[in-house]
Design an enzyme around this catalytic site. Structure first.
Site, PDB file in Angstrom:
ATOM      1  N   ASP A 118      11.156  -4.002  -6.821  1.00  0.00           N
ATOM      2  CA  ASP A 118       9.946  -3.188  -6.972  1.00  0.00           C
ATOM      3  C   ASP A 118      10.064  -2.358  -8.262  1.00  0.00           C
ATOM      4  OD1 ASP A 118       7.510  -2.078  -6.150  1.00  0.00           O
ATOM      5  OD2 ASP A 118       8.487  -0.485  -4.997  1.00  0.00           O
ATOM      6  N   HIS A 119       9.065  -2.435  -9.123  1.00  0.00           N
ATOM      7  CA  HIS A 119       9.042  -1.675 -10.376  1.00  0.00           C
ATOM      8  C   HIS A 119      10.313  -1.869 -11.207  1.00  0.00           C
ATOM      9  CE1 HIS A 119       5.282   0.402  -9.489  1.00  0.00           C
ATOM     10  NE2 HIS A 119       5.706   0.517  -8.254  1.00  0.00           N
ATOM     11  N   GLU A 162       2.640  -5.321 -13.992  1.00  0.00           N
ATOM     12  CA  GLU A 162       1.657  -4.237 -13.782  1.00  0.00           C
ATOM     13  C   GLU A 162       0.916  -3.955 -15.072  1.00  0.00           C
ATOM     14  OE1 GLU A 162       3.016  -0.743 -11.610  1.00  0.00           O
ATOM     15  OE2 GLU A 162       1.808   0.580 -12.895  1.00  0.00           O
ATOM     16  N   HIS A 209       1.342   6.543  -5.985  1.00  0.00           N
ATOM     17  CA  HIS A 209       2.510   6.561  -5.102  1.00  0.00           C
ATOM     18  C   HIS A 209       2.660   7.934  -4.439  1.00  0.00           C
ATOM     19  CE1 HIS A 209       3.729   3.321  -8.042  1.00  0.00           C
ATOM     20  NE2 HIS A 209       3.900   2.717  -6.884  1.00  0.00           N
ATOM     21  N   HIS A 211      -0.533  -1.166  -5.077  1.00  0.00           N
ATOM     22  CA  HIS A 211       0.581  -0.222  -4.885  1.00  0.00           C
ATOM     23  C   HIS A 211       0.020   1.088  -4.329  1.00  0.00           C
ATOM     24  CE1 HIS A 211       4.044  -2.036  -7.257  1.00  0.00           C
ATOM     25  NE2 HIS A 211       3.084  -2.939  -7.332  1.00  0.00           N
ATOM     26  N   ALA A 238      -0.242   2.301  -1.321  1.00  0.00           N
ATOM     27  CA  ALA A 238      -1.240   2.084  -0.260  1.00  0.00           C
ATOM     28  C   ALA A 238      -1.051   3.004   0.947  1.00  0.00           C
ATOM     29  CB  ALA A 238      -1.220   0.633   0.186  1.00  0.00           C
ATOM     30  N   ILE A 278       3.868  -0.552   0.817  1.00  0.00           N
ATOM     31  CA  ILE A 278       3.955   0.641   1.668  1.00  0.00           C
ATOM     32  C   ILE A 278       5.390   1.183   1.637  1.00  0.00           C
ATOM     33  CG2 ILE A 278       3.888   1.486   4.065  1.00  0.00           C
ATOM     34  CD1 ILE A 278       1.087   0.893   3.152  1.00  0.00           C
ATOM     35  N   ASP A 279       5.533   2.411   1.241  1.00  0.00           N
ATOM     36  CA  ASP A 279       6.814   3.102   1.302  1.00  0.00           C
ATOM     37  C   ASP A 279       6.662   4.444   2.016  1.00  0.00           C
ATOM     38  OD1 ASP A 279       9.282   4.197   0.936  1.00  0.00           O
ATOM     39  OD2 ASP A 279       9.360   3.980  -1.229  1.00  0.00           O
TER      40      ASP A 279
HETATM   41  P1  13P Z   1       3.550   4.387  -1.299  1.00  0.00           P
HETATM   42  O1  13P Z   1       4.802   5.187  -1.379  1.00  0.00           O
HETATM   43  O2  13P Z   1       2.338   5.179  -1.629  1.00  0.00           O
HETATM   44  O3  13P Z   1       3.451   3.696   0.010  1.00  0.00           O
HETATM   45  O4  13P Z   1       3.645   3.257  -2.442  1.00  0.00           O
HETATM   46  C1  13P Z   1       4.613   2.269  -2.350  1.00  0.00           C
HETATM   47  C2  13P Z   1       4.639   1.422  -3.577  1.00  0.00           C
HETATM   48  O5  13P Z   1       3.649   1.188  -4.234  1.00  0.00           O
HETATM   49  C3  13P Z   1       5.931   0.852  -3.951  1.00  0.00           C
HETATM   50  O6  13P Z   1       5.865   0.117  -5.133  1.00  0.00           O
HETATM   51  O1  G3H Z   2       7.768   2.669  -6.328  1.00  0.00           O
HETATM   52  C1  G3H Z   2       7.530   3.148  -5.269  1.00  0.00           C
HETATM   53  C2  G3H Z   2       8.467   3.849  -4.436  1.00  0.00           C
HETATM   54  O2  G3H Z   2       7.762   4.486  -3.402  1.00  0.00           O
HETATM   55  C3  G3H Z   2       9.335   4.815  -5.209  1.00  0.00           C
HETATM   56  O3  G3H Z   2      10.447   4.946  -4.465  1.00  0.00           O
HETATM   57  O4  G3H Z   2      11.817   6.985  -4.863  1.00  0.00           O
HETATM   58  O5  G3H Z   2      12.757   4.909  -3.858  1.00  0.00           O
HETATM   59  O6  G3H Z   2      12.229   4.954  -6.299  1.00  0.00           O
HETATM   60  P1  G3H Z   2      11.895   5.511  -4.944  1.00  0.00           P
HETATM   61 ZN    ZN Z   3       4.579   0.813  -6.609  1.00  0.00          ZN
END
Ligand code: 13P
Ligand code: G3H
Ligand code: ZN
Length: 286
Positions: free
Chosen positions: A82-83, A134, A180, A208, A210, A231-232
């Site tokens: 991710d990223h 992106e 985010h 992203h 979301a 979703i994080d």
């Molecule tokens: P959120 O933390 O808003 O769910 O975003 C997650 C995300 O986009 C990770 O790349």
């Molecule tokens: O990129 C999206 C994540 O929610 C950022 O998470 O704090 O684990 O790098 P991170």
């Molecule tokens: Zn993201």
């Protein structure tokens, strides 16, 4: 099952008009929660490792945990970076066995973003790993972008077409008003822009930030071509919230399993709810 490239999952999602959930994993309990939710929902699933997760757990630990989870799973599982920040980091993930990577050159001028993304595609494609890029800036709610400046950071549809043609990426993360982290107010998504991007771009689109986007808006975005949803934050809230409640109930507790077990259960529930909204529940047959 072996890990599956994200592109394979998104192709099936596009054919049937749903989105696949991409859930950030930081530790063993969250990896287990994601795979348990996917099995309970009979849903394909993407586990992804953020920069923070890589710093915390390390690429090899994450890859090993997710491989173990996928091996015993009755649903297809992808492991995605991710990223991703650099070509070197992508190569480390390829060596560790990730099935998909994101290279995030969104902070770079367009031609530099294209050059970096092309370099990643040229390394990943021959080994069967799919690539997300992106265009536009998604950022975090903490970035505090003034409302009037917001659109300057959104993805330009014509640029998106050019970017995808020039890079050959498998999927594209778009900036249409999400961010985010936790939203301060209700996020407003630019659906017209999303539809214009979808008209011009042939690859699946990724949303992203979301967490905290209302279910109706998520469904609308899927209807307009979003096929992967990240979703994080909502998992963090559920996981830490349950652990906190457990500690509040019993401040003397010293067994981590009694704190992290309920946290894992809470994460399973929130992930299952998301899968139902995304329409990927029940898509794994047999
Ligand atoms: P959120 O933390 O808003 O769910 O975003 C997650 C995300 O986009 C990770 O790349
Ligand atoms: O990129 C999206 C994540 O929610 C950022 O998470 O704090 O684990 O790098 P991170
Ligand atoms: Zn993201």
């Amino acid at each position: 099952m072996p890990l599956v490239p994200v592109s394979v999952l998104l192709k099936e999602a596009a054919a049937e008009g749903y989105a696949v959930g991409a859930f950030n994993c930081n530790n063993m309990e969250i990896v287990q929660a994601i795979v348990a939710a996917a099995e309970a929902e009979k849903a394909p699933v993407i586990m992804q490792a953020s920069q923070g997760a890589i710093k915390y757990a390390g690429v090899d630990y994450i890859a090993a945990m997710v491989r173990v989870a996928a091996r015993g799973a009755r649903v297809p599982v992808a492991l995605h970076l991710d990223h991703g920040t650099s070509f070197d980091q992508v190569v480390r993930c390829l060596v560790a066995g990730f099935s998909s990577v994101m290279i995030d050159g969104s902070h770079l001028p367009l031609e530099q973003n294209i050059a970096l993304t092309r370099q990643v595609v040229s390394a990943a494609r021959p080994v069967g790993v799919s690539v997300e890029a992106e265009l536009g800036r998604i950022g975090g709610v903490e970035d505090d972008i003034a409302v009037t400046d917001r659109e300057a950071f959104f993805t330009d549809p014509d640029e998106a077409r050019y970017f995808v043609e020039q890079t050959g990426v498998d999927s594209l993360a778009v900036a249409i008003g999400t961010a985010h982290g936790r939203y301060k107010g209700e996020p407003r998504l630019d659906f017209d822009r999303l539809s214009r991007i979808k008209e011009l771009v042939s690859v699946p689109l990724v949303l992203h930030g979301a967490s905290g986007v209302p279910d109706e808006a998520i469904r609308e975005a899927i209807g307009r071509g979003v096929r992967k949803i990240n979703i994080d934050t909502n998992i963090r809230e559920a996981f830490v919230g349950a652990a906190r409640r457990k500690l509040d109930e019993n401040p003397q507790e010293i067994d981590p399993r009694k704190i992290l077990g309920p946290a894992r259960e809470a994460a399973i529930e929130v992930i299952r709810e998301k899968m139902r909204v995304f329409g990927c529940s029940g898509k794994v047959r047999g």
